[in-house]
Scaffold this motif. Structure first.
Motif, PDB file in Angstrom:
ATOM      1  N   ASP A 103       0.875  -1.099   0.110  1.00 14.00           N
ATOM      2  CA  ASP A 103       0.028  -0.033   0.133  1.00 14.00           C
ATOM      3  C   ASP A 103       0.877   1.226   0.005  1.00 14.00           C
ATOM      4  OD1 ASP A 103      -2.325  -1.367  -0.140  1.00 14.00           O
ATOM      5  OD2 ASP A 103      -2.343  -1.513   1.969  1.00 14.00           O
ATOM      6  N   THR A 104       1.899   1.275   0.913  1.00  5.60           N
ATOM      7  CA  THR A 104       2.891   2.366   0.995  1.00  5.60           C
ATOM      8  C   THR A 104       3.424   2.512  -0.501  1.00  5.60           C
ATOM      9  OG1 THR A 104       3.666   1.943   3.021  1.00  5.60           O
ATOM     10  CG2 THR A 104       5.114   3.256   1.809  1.00  5.60           C
ATOM     11  N   VAL A 105       3.839   1.487  -1.352  1.00  2.87           N
ATOM     12  CA  VAL A 105       4.480   1.743  -2.506  1.00  2.87           C
ATOM     13  C   VAL A 105       3.473   2.362  -3.534  1.00  2.87           C
ATOM     14  CG1 VAL A 105       5.414   0.334  -4.696  1.00  2.87           C
ATOM     15  CG2 VAL A 105       6.077   0.148  -2.380  1.00  2.87           C
ATOM     16  N   ARG A 106       2.220   1.832  -3.600  1.00  2.00           N
ATOM     17  CA  ARG A 106       1.073   2.382  -4.486  1.00  2.00           C
ATOM     18  C   ARG A 106       0.851   3.788  -4.237  1.00  2.00           C
ATOM     19  NH1 ARG A 106      -1.189  -2.710  -2.845  1.00  2.00           N
ATOM     20  NH2 ARG A 106      -1.185  -4.100  -4.675  1.00  2.00           N
ATOM     21  N   ARG A 107       0.944   4.328  -2.928  1.00  2.00           N
ATOM     22  CA  ARG A 107       0.813   5.673  -2.425  1.00  2.00           C
ATOM     23  C   ARG A 107       2.003   6.446  -3.203  1.00  2.00           C
ATOM     24  NH1 ARG A 107      -1.380   3.638   2.360  1.00  2.00           N
ATOM     25  NH2 ARG A 107       0.561   3.753   3.229  1.00  2.00           N
ATOM     26  N   LEU A 108       3.333   5.907  -2.908  1.00  6.93           N
ATOM     27  CA  LEU A 108       4.516   6.671  -3.425  1.00  6.93           C
ATOM     28  C   LEU A 108       4.220   6.811  -5.032  1.00  6.93           C
ATOM     29  CD1 LEU A 108       7.227   4.798  -1.669  1.00  6.93           C
ATOM     30  CD2 LEU A 108       6.584   7.117  -1.524  1.00  6.93           C
ATOM     31  N   VAL A 109       3.655   5.786  -5.718  1.00  5.95           N
ATOM     32  CA  VAL A 109       3.253   6.008  -7.233  1.00  5.95           C
ATOM     33  C   VAL A 109       2.241   6.951  -7.444  1.00  5.95           C
ATOM     34  CG1 VAL A 109       2.401   4.943  -9.177  1.00  5.95           C
ATOM     35  CG2 VAL A 109       4.080   3.563  -7.894  1.00  5.95           C
ATOM     36  N   GLU A 110       0.999   6.951  -6.633  1.00 11.40           N
ATOM     37  CA  GLU A 110       0.067   7.867  -6.941  1.00 11.40           C
ATOM     38  C   GLU A 110       0.300   9.297  -6.596  1.00 11.40           C
ATOM     39  OE1 GLU A 110      -3.095   6.477  -4.298  1.00 11.40           O
ATOM     40  OE2 GLU A 110      -3.412   4.826  -5.462  1.00 11.40           O
ATOM     41  N   ASP A 111       1.088   9.511  -5.413  1.00 17.51           N
ATOM     42  CA  ASP A 111       1.613  11.205  -5.485  1.00 17.51           C
ATOM     43  C   ASP A 111       2.793  11.543  -6.232  1.00 17.51           C
ATOM     44  OD1 ASP A 111       4.009   9.992  -4.105  1.00 17.51           O
ATOM     45  OD2 ASP A 111       3.104  10.773  -2.355  1.00 17.51           O
ATOM     46  N   GLY A 112       3.325  10.597  -6.949  1.00 18.65           N
ATOM     47  CA  GLY A 112       4.466  10.906  -8.111  1.00 18.65           C
ATOM     48  C   GLY A 112       5.824  10.731  -7.389  1.00 18.65           C
ATOM     49  N   THR A 113       5.976  10.198  -6.291  1.00 13.91           N
ATOM     50  CA  THR A 113       7.332  10.008  -5.793  1.00 13.91           C
ATOM     51  C   THR A 113       8.178   9.022  -6.646  1.00 13.91           C
ATOM     52  OG1 THR A 113       6.645  10.555  -3.490  1.00 13.91           O
ATOM     53  CG2 THR A 113       8.624   9.733  -3.628  1.00 13.91           C
ATOM     54  N   ILE A 114       7.478   8.204  -6.978  1.00 19.74           N
ATOM     55  CA  ILE A 114       8.141   6.842  -7.784  1.00 19.74           C
ATOM     56  C   ILE A 114       7.203   6.803  -9.084  1.00 19.74           C
ATOM     57  CG2 ILE A 114       8.742   4.589  -7.888  1.00 19.74           C
ATOM     58  CD1 ILE A 114       8.768   4.199  -5.012  1.00 19.74           C
ATOM     59  N   LYS A 115       7.939   6.792 -10.019  1.00 16.22           N
ATOM     60  CA  LYS A 115       7.257   6.593 -11.495  1.00 16.22           C
ATOM     61  C   LYS A 115       6.893   5.324 -11.845  1.00 16.22           C
ATOM     62  CE  LYS A 115       7.875   7.223 -16.522  1.00 16.22           C
ATOM     63  NZ  LYS A 115       9.101   7.328 -17.483  1.00 16.22           N
ATOM     64  N   GLY A 116       5.457   4.975 -12.164  1.00 13.96           N
ATOM     65  CA  GLY A 116       4.765   3.771 -12.321  1.00 13.96           C
ATOM     66  C   GLY A 116       3.903   3.854 -13.277  1.00 13.96           C
ATOM     67  N   THR A 117       3.670   2.653 -13.957  1.00 15.17           N
ATOM     68  CA  THR A 117       2.440   2.758 -15.151  1.00 15.17           C
ATOM     69  C   THR A 117       1.683   1.489 -14.788  1.00 15.17           C
ATOM     70  OG1 THR A 117       4.127   1.254 -16.296  1.00 15.17           O
ATOM     71  CG2 THR A 117       4.144   3.606 -16.850  1.00 15.17           C
ATOM     72  N   ARG A 118       0.527   1.528 -15.523  1.00 20.90           N
ATOM     73  CA  ARG A 118      -0.529   0.409 -15.247  1.00 20.90           C
ATOM     74  C   ARG A 118      -0.366  -0.584 -16.509  1.00 20.90           C
ATOM     75  NH1 ARG A 118      -3.929  -0.396 -11.440  1.00 20.90           N
ATOM     76  NH2 ARG A 118      -4.166   1.282  -9.834  1.00 20.90           N
ATOM     77  N   GLN A 119      -0.166  -1.667 -16.174  1.00 20.51           N
ATOM     78  CA  GLN A 119      -0.050  -2.463 -17.505  1.00 20.51           C
ATOM     79  C   GLN A 119      -0.828  -3.864 -17.213  1.00 20.51           C
ATOM     80  OE1 GLN A 119       3.673  -4.168 -18.719  1.00 20.51           O
ATOM     81  NE2 GLN A 119       3.322  -3.687 -20.937  1.00 20.51           N
ATOM     82  N   ASP A 120      -1.960  -4.132 -17.923  1.00 16.37           N
ATOM     83  CA  ASP A 120      -2.715  -5.264 -17.608  1.00 16.37           C
ATOM     84  C   ASP A 120      -3.333  -5.377 -16.263  1.00 16.37           C
ATOM     85  OD1 ASP A 120      -2.117  -6.267 -20.231  1.00 16.37           O
ATOM     86  OD2 ASP A 120      -0.415  -7.381 -19.535  1.00 16.37           O
ATOM     87  N   GLY A 121      -3.661  -4.197 -15.706  1.00 11.94           N
ATOM     88  CA  GLY A 121      -4.167  -4.094 -14.456  1.00 11.94           C
ATOM     89  C   GLY A 121      -3.203  -4.172 -13.366  1.00 11.94           C
ATOM     90  N   ARG A 122      -1.860  -4.232 -13.705  1.00 11.85           N
ATOM     91  CA  ARG A 122      -0.910  -4.080 -12.534  1.00 11.85           C
ATOM     92  C   ARG A 122      -0.080  -2.787 -12.790  1.00 11.85           C
ATOM     93  NH1 ARG A 122       1.740  -9.968 -13.170  1.00 11.85           N
ATOM     94  NH2 ARG A 122      -0.103 -11.185 -12.045  1.00 11.85           N
ATOM     95  N   ILE A 123       0.286  -2.276 -11.446  1.00 11.18           N
ATOM     96  CA  ILE A 123       1.222  -1.256 -11.551  1.00 11.18           C
ATOM     97  C   ILE A 123       2.679  -1.687 -11.645  1.00 11.18           C
ATOM     98  CG2 ILE A 123       2.186   0.692 -10.026  1.00 11.18           C
ATOM     99  CD1 ILE A 123      -0.654   0.684  -8.789  1.00 11.18           C
ATOM    100  N   LEU A 124       3.367  -1.215 -12.416  1.00 11.69           N
ATOM    101  CA  LEU A 124       4.774  -1.394 -12.857  1.00 11.69           C
ATOM    102  C   LEU A 124       5.730  -0.281 -12.442  1.00 11.69           C
ATOM    103  CD1 LEU A 124       4.702  -3.612 -15.836  1.00 11.69           C
ATOM    104  CD2 LEU A 124       4.914  -4.346 -13.855  1.00 11.69           C
ATOM    105  N   ILE A 125       6.758  -0.437 -11.591  1.00 15.95           N
ATOM    106  CA  ILE A 125       7.417   0.716 -11.076  1.00 15.95           C
ATOM    107  C   ILE A 125       8.697   0.788 -11.887  1.00 15.95           C
ATOM    108  CG2 ILE A 125       8.935   1.477  -9.201  1.00 15.95           C
ATOM    109  CD1 ILE A 125       5.654   0.949  -8.719  1.00 15.95           C
ATOM    110  N   ASP A 126       8.885   1.925 -12.496  1.00 16.76           N
ATOM    111  CA  ASP A 126      10.168   2.197 -13.544  1.00 16.76           C
ATOM    112  C   ASP A 126      11.315   2.128 -12.684  1.00 16.76           C
ATOM    113  OD1 ASP A 126      11.523   3.298 -15.690  1.00 16.76           O
ATOM    114  OD2 ASP A 126      12.040   4.968 -14.133  1.00 16.76           O
ATOM    115  N   GLY A 127      12.420   1.197 -13.005  1.00 18.41           N
ATOM    116  CA  GLY A 127      13.556   0.752 -12.142  1.00 18.41           C
ATOM    117  C   GLY A 127      14.606   1.881 -11.989  1.00 18.41           C
TER     118      GLY A 127
END
Length: 66
Positions: free
Chosen positions: A22-46
């Motif tokens: 949940d913390t990682v999802r929040r970091l993606v939602e607030d833009g701290t970590i860049k992530g994209t949705r693909q096939d219903g999953r969130i992928l974090i940019d390495g």
């Protein structure tokens, strides 16, 4: 030298950071970590994750603690 960084799943990033998914999802939602949705999953940019870790203060660095 530039390496090809892979996208990581939320659960993998949570394990690396020692936080909940949940913390990682929040970091993606607030833009701290860049992530994209693909096939219903969130992928974090390495690259984004490496930049976050590189610029974050070390928990062992007493000069930044209060």
């Amino acid at each position: 030298m530039v390496w090809d960084m892979k996208d990581l799943r939320v659960s993998n990033v949570a394990t690396l950071l020692g936080v909940s998914t949940d913390t990682v999802r929040r970091l993606v939602e607030d833009g701290t970590i860049k992530g994209t949705r693909q096939d219903g999953r969130i992928l974090i940019d390495g690259k984004s994750l490496v930049c976050l870790l590189y610029t974050s203060p070390s928990p062992r660095d007493l000069s930044t603690s209060r």
